[in-house]
Design a protein around this motif. Structure first.
Motif, PDB file in Angstrom:
ATOM      1  N   MET A  52       0.852  -1.197   0.000  1.00  0.00           N
ATOM      2  CA  MET A  52       0.000   0.000   0.000  1.00  0.00           C
ATOM      3  C   MET A  52       0.890   1.250   0.000  1.00  0.00           C
ATOM      4  O   MET A  52       1.792   1.387   0.819  1.00  0.00           O
ATOM      5  CB  MET A  52      -0.910  -0.003   1.226  1.00  0.00           C
ATOM      6  CG  MET A  52      -1.993   1.061   1.192  1.00  0.00           C
ATOM      7  SD  MET A  52      -3.131   0.975   2.607  1.00  0.00           S
ATOM      8  CE  MET A  52      -4.003  -0.551   2.265  1.00  0.00           C
ATOM      9  N   ASP A  53       0.643   2.169  -0.966  1.00  0.00           N
ATOM     10  CA  ASP A  53       1.494   3.347  -1.101  1.00  0.00           C
ATOM     11  C   ASP A  53       1.117   4.402  -0.060  1.00  0.00           C
ATOM     12  O   ASP A  53       0.182   4.231   0.736  1.00  0.00           O
ATOM     13  CB  ASP A  53       1.414   3.910  -2.514  1.00  0.00           C
ATOM     14  CG  ASP A  53       0.001   4.315  -2.917  1.00  0.00           C
ATOM     15  OD1 ASP A  53      -0.807   4.652  -2.024  1.00  0.00           O
ATOM     16  OD2 ASP A  53      -0.305   4.305  -4.122  1.00  0.00           O
ATOM     17  N   GLN A  54       1.870   5.523  -0.089  1.00  0.00           N
ATOM     18  CA  GLN A  54       1.672   6.561   0.912  1.00  0.00           C
ATOM     19  C   GLN A  54       0.273   7.167   0.827  1.00  0.00           C
ATOM     20  O   GLN A  54      -0.371   7.420   1.858  1.00  0.00           O
ATOM     21  CB  GLN A  54       2.730   7.659   0.740  1.00  0.00           C
ATOM     22  CG  GLN A  54       2.636   8.765   1.796  1.00  0.00           C
ATOM     23  CD  GLN A  54       3.728   9.812   1.637  1.00  0.00           C
ATOM     24  OE1 GLN A  54       4.620   9.657   0.799  1.00  0.00           O
ATOM     25  NE2 GLN A  54       3.665  10.864   2.422  1.00  0.00           N
ATOM     26  N   TYR A  55      -0.225   7.397  -0.404  1.00  0.00           N
ATOM     27  CA  TYR A  55      -1.567   7.971  -0.572  1.00  0.00           C
ATOM     28  C   TYR A  55      -2.614   7.081   0.080  1.00  0.00           C
ATOM     29  O   TYR A  55      -3.498   7.560   0.807  1.00  0.00           O
ATOM     30  CB  TYR A  55      -1.878   8.148  -2.059  1.00  0.00           C
ATOM     31  CG  TYR A  55      -3.343   8.399  -2.341  1.00  0.00           C
ATOM     32  CD1 TYR A  55      -3.914   9.651  -2.108  1.00  0.00           C
ATOM     33  CD2 TYR A  55      -4.168   7.366  -2.820  1.00  0.00           C
ATOM     34  CE1 TYR A  55      -5.266   9.873  -2.347  1.00  0.00           C
ATOM     35  CE2 TYR A  55      -5.514   7.594  -3.063  1.00  0.00           C
ATOM     36  CZ  TYR A  55      -6.058   8.846  -2.827  1.00  0.00           C
ATOM     37  OH  TYR A  55      -7.390   9.067  -3.069  1.00  0.00           O
TER      38      TYR A  55
ATOM     39  N   GLU B 172      -2.412   7.207   3.909  1.00  0.00           N
ATOM     40  CA  GLU B 172      -2.988   8.441   4.429  1.00  0.00           C
ATOM     41  C   GLU B 172      -4.511   8.421   4.335  1.00  0.00           C
ATOM     42  O   GLU B 172      -5.212   8.873   5.248  1.00  0.00           O
ATOM     43  CB  GLU B 172      -2.422   9.639   3.663  1.00  0.00           C
ATOM     44  CG  GLU B 172      -0.949   9.904   3.941  1.00  0.00           C
ATOM     45  CD  GLU B 172      -0.389  11.039   3.104  1.00  0.00           C
ATOM     46  OE1 GLU B 172      -1.149  11.564   2.243  1.00  0.00           O
ATOM     47  OE2 GLU B 172       0.791  11.399   3.298  1.00  0.00           O
ATOM     48  N   LYS B 173      -5.016   7.859   3.242  1.00  0.00           N
ATOM     49  CA  LYS B 173      -6.467   7.798   3.070  1.00  0.00           C
ATOM     50  C   LYS B 173      -7.089   6.857   4.092  1.00  0.00           C
ATOM     51  O   LYS B 173      -8.146   7.151   4.660  1.00  0.00           O
ATOM     52  CB  LYS B 173      -6.819   7.351   1.650  1.00  0.00           C
ATOM     53  CG  LYS B 173      -8.309   7.474   1.349  1.00  0.00           C
ATOM     54  CD  LYS B 173      -8.632   7.201  -0.109  1.00  0.00           C
ATOM     55  CE  LYS B 173     -10.098   7.484  -0.408  1.00  0.00           C
ATOM     56  NZ  LYS B 173     -10.455   7.228  -1.816  1.00  0.00           N
ATOM     57  N   CYS B 174      -6.447   5.738   4.350  1.00  0.00           N
ATOM     58  CA  CYS B 174      -6.957   4.797   5.354  1.00  0.00           C
ATOM     59  C   CYS B 174      -7.012   5.442   6.739  1.00  0.00           C
ATOM     60  O   CYS B 174      -7.970   5.239   7.499  1.00  0.00           O
ATOM     61  CB  CYS B 174      -6.085   3.539   5.391  1.00  0.00           C
ATOM     62  SG  CYS B 174      -6.409   2.394   4.029  1.00  0.00           S
TER      63      CYS B 174
ATOM     64  N   ILE C 195      -9.950   7.791   6.764  1.00  0.00           N
ATOM     65  CA  ILE C 195     -11.214   7.048   6.911  1.00  0.00           C
ATOM     66  C   ILE C 195     -11.416   6.643   8.364  1.00  0.00           C
ATOM     67  O   ILE C 195     -12.506   6.801   8.929  1.00  0.00           O
ATOM     68  CB  ILE C 195     -11.211   5.807   5.994  1.00  0.00           C
ATOM     69  CG1 ILE C 195     -11.198   6.221   4.524  1.00  0.00           C
ATOM     70  CG2 ILE C 195     -12.423   4.916   6.295  1.00  0.00           C
ATOM     71  CD1 ILE C 195     -10.932   5.075   3.563  1.00  0.00           C
ATOM     72  N   GLU C 196     -10.348   6.159   8.993  1.00  0.00           N
ATOM     73  CA  GLU C 196     -10.431   5.733  10.392  1.00  0.00           C
ATOM     74  C   GLU C 196     -10.787   6.904  11.302  1.00  0.00           C
ATOM     75  O   GLU C 196     -11.638   6.785  12.196  1.00  0.00           O
ATOM     76  CB  GLU C 196      -9.110   5.102  10.817  1.00  0.00           C
ATOM     77  CG  GLU C 196      -9.136   4.525  12.224  1.00  0.00           C
ATOM     78  CD  GLU C 196      -7.830   3.830  12.590  1.00  0.00           C
ATOM     79  OE1 GLU C 196      -7.736   3.346  13.725  1.00  0.00           O
ATOM     80  OE2 GLU C 196      -6.909   3.789  11.732  1.00  0.00           O
ATOM     81  N   ASP C 197     -10.145   8.056  11.048  1.00  0.00           N
ATOM     82  CA  ASP C 197     -10.432   9.245  11.860  1.00  0.00           C
ATOM     83  C   ASP C 197     -11.883   9.697  11.679  1.00  0.00           C
ATOM     84  O   ASP C 197     -12.565  10.048  12.660  1.00  0.00           O
ATOM     85  CB  ASP C 197      -9.488  10.393  11.482  1.00  0.00           C
ATOM     86  CG  ASP C 197      -8.055  10.126  11.931  1.00  0.00           C
ATOM     87  OD1 ASP C 197      -7.857   9.251  12.799  1.00  0.00           O
ATOM     88  OD2 ASP C 197      -7.130  10.781  11.391  1.00  0.00           O
ATOM     89  N   ALA C 198     -12.352   9.690  10.442  1.00  0.00           N
ATOM     90  CA  ALA C 198     -13.734  10.120  10.164  1.00  0.00           C
ATOM     91  C   ALA C 198     -14.735   9.189  10.839  1.00  0.00           C
ATOM     92  O   ALA C 198     -15.764   9.637  11.364  1.00  0.00           O
ATOM     93  CB  ALA C 198     -13.972  10.165   8.660  1.00  0.00           C
TER      94      ALA C 198
ATOM     95  N   LEU D 279     -11.184   1.725  -0.202  1.00  0.00           N
ATOM     96  CA  LEU D 279      -9.933   0.975  -0.379  1.00  0.00           C
ATOM     97  C   LEU D 279      -9.943  -0.455   0.157  1.00  0.00           C
ATOM     98  O   LEU D 279      -9.582  -1.385  -0.552  1.00  0.00           O
ATOM     99  CB  LEU D 279      -8.747   1.731   0.238  1.00  0.00           C
ATOM    100  CG  LEU D 279      -8.450   3.119  -0.344  1.00  0.00           C
ATOM    101  CD1 LEU D 279      -7.301   3.772   0.423  1.00  0.00           C
ATOM    102  CD2 LEU D 279      -8.117   3.032  -1.820  1.00  0.00           C
ATOM    103  N   THR D 280     -10.303  -0.667   1.403  1.00  0.00           N
ATOM    104  CA  THR D 280     -10.168  -1.996   2.006  1.00  0.00           C
ATOM    105  C   THR D 280     -11.454  -2.394   2.736  1.00  0.00           C
ATOM    106  O   THR D 280     -12.226  -1.536   3.170  1.00  0.00           O
ATOM    107  CB  THR D 280      -9.010  -2.039   3.022  1.00  0.00           C
ATOM    108  OG1 THR D 280      -9.351  -1.241   4.169  1.00  0.00           O
ATOM    109  CG2 THR D 280      -7.715  -1.540   2.406  1.00  0.00           C
TER     110      THR D 280
END
Length: 385
Positions: free
Chosen positions: A1-4, A7-9, A12-15, A35-36
């Motif tokens: 999994m790349d940096q983008y 960061e997106k994961c 999502i977790e924070d939201a 994503l997952t």
């Protein structure tokens, strides 16, 4: 999994932790969606409006009581569909594992139908529940399935297909607003071509697990009508292919449009769908199709704040829809009956009117005057010019 993606994961977790719905909607809509499945297990219940505070209690109560509830009339059909579930995914699972999943799938569907007997089962409903089961697991899916049924699929789970036909009219209106030339070319096709995809939220037609999970990220993040715009976007994207088909062969056109391509660029479709929705919103579609849609339709009652609706509120709406449908059916029967007997009734009415006039004229002495006038007219016609 790349940096983008990392960061997106995290975003999502924070939201999800903050219950930030608007941010989740943006993340689910953007490239790659959520994503997952790990992220989806956190986000989908929030997008569906599941109440985490009452979830455990509701699950425990449902798991203990649904088996004792009266049998739903559609359970035989449920079993037939469950027996042929999990055809395309998951892959490389043992027969024993698939049997366990089928048992879980059956339990989810039957428990929902028994707990909400006002709902009717439709074929391909199991495809929707299958996706929720694979992503969320049986426990969380037990809460999600009733909500998606009552707040997104309700128009398809009523006793007649009449409300669903209004959905198909909306799909045709979207295509006509965006591409009148294409709409004219496929005008002879039955607009029920959208049935398979829209009532299963595309789960019946998309064979790749990653694609359908990504599609659900987008659909669950937006109001129910977005699935109709998505189908319209798919249809418009096939413009060249459809223009190669003869416009006068409606059966062929209907079949071709109803079968989605197996290779879909989901992110591009999402972007095109949003553009369609922005340029041609429901209330500005041609033919006033949105205004002719029942105010009780799930497309309208789940537009704004659908996540905050309770199951009881949604079930009350379903009950009112069914009552409205019954009134419409009675009215249609009366109109057909009136049309059937219209000529005999008109003839009888005319005869009664003539009889009444004759009786009145005799009683009033006007008949002699009338015969005098008629005799004069006859004599005039007989006399040489």
């Amino acid at each position: 999994m790349d940096q983008y993606q990392n960061e997106k994961c995290r975003a999502i977790e924070d939201a999800c932790k903050q219950g930030d719905l608007s941010t989740l909607v943006k993340l689910a809509t953007s490239t790659g969606g959520l994503l997952t499945d790990e992220a989806r297990r956190q986000a989908w219940p929030i997008l569906l409006g599941c109440n985490p505070q009452s979830r455990d209690a509701a699950q425990e109560q449902a798991s203990q009581t649904w088996g004792k509830l009266p049998r739903h009339p559609d359970e035989d059909q449920v079993q037939l569909d469950v027996d042929r579930a999990f055809v395309y995914y998951p892959k490389d699972e043992s027969e024993q594992s698939l049997d366990r999943r089928k048992t879980e799938l059956s339990n989810l569907i039957v428990s929902t139908l028994r707990s909400h007997p006002i709902l009717s089962y439709f074929q391909s409903y199991h495809d929707v529940v299958q996706v929720l089961l694979l992503v969320l697991g049986e426990s969380s899916a037990a809460v999600a399935v009733p909500r998606i049924s009552l707040m997104r699929l309700r128009d398809y789970m009523l006793p007649t297909i009449s409300p669903a036909r209004k959905h198909f009219e909306i799909v045709s209106a979207i295509v006509k607003s965006a591409d009148p030339e294409l709409a004219d070319h496929i005008a002879e096709a039955e607009n029920s071509f959208a049935l398979s995809a829209t009532h299963s939220l595309f789960a019946h037609d998309i064979q790749d697990y990653g694609d359908i999970a990504r599609m659900y990220d987008f659909l669950l993040a937006h109001e129910p009508v977005m699935s109709l715009y998505l189908f319209a976007a798919v249809t418009i994207s096939r413009r060249s292919e459809l223009f190669e088909m003869p416009a006068d062969q409606s059966d062929i056109l209907t079949f071709v449009i109803s079968k989605l391509p197996q290779t879909l660029d989901i992110d591009a479709l999402v972007e095109n769908t949003l553009t369609l929705f922005e340029k041609h919103p429901p209330n500005r579609l041609r033919g006033f199709v949105w205004w002719r849609l029942s105010q009780l339709s799930v497309l309208k009652t789940s537009r704004q704040g659908g996540q905050r609706q309770s199951l009881q509120e949604a079930e009350d709406l379903a009950r009112k829809q069914i009552e409205q449908l019954r009134r419409e059916e009675v009215l249609q029967k009366r109109m057909r009956l009136l049309a059937t007997y219209r000529r005999p009734v008109l003839s009888l009415t005319a005869a009664l009117l003539v009889g009444t006039m004759s009786y009145w004229m005799r009683r009033s002495g006007q008949d002699r005057h009338m015969w005098s006038i008629l005799s004069s007219i006859i004599d005039h016609l007989r006399s040489p010019s």
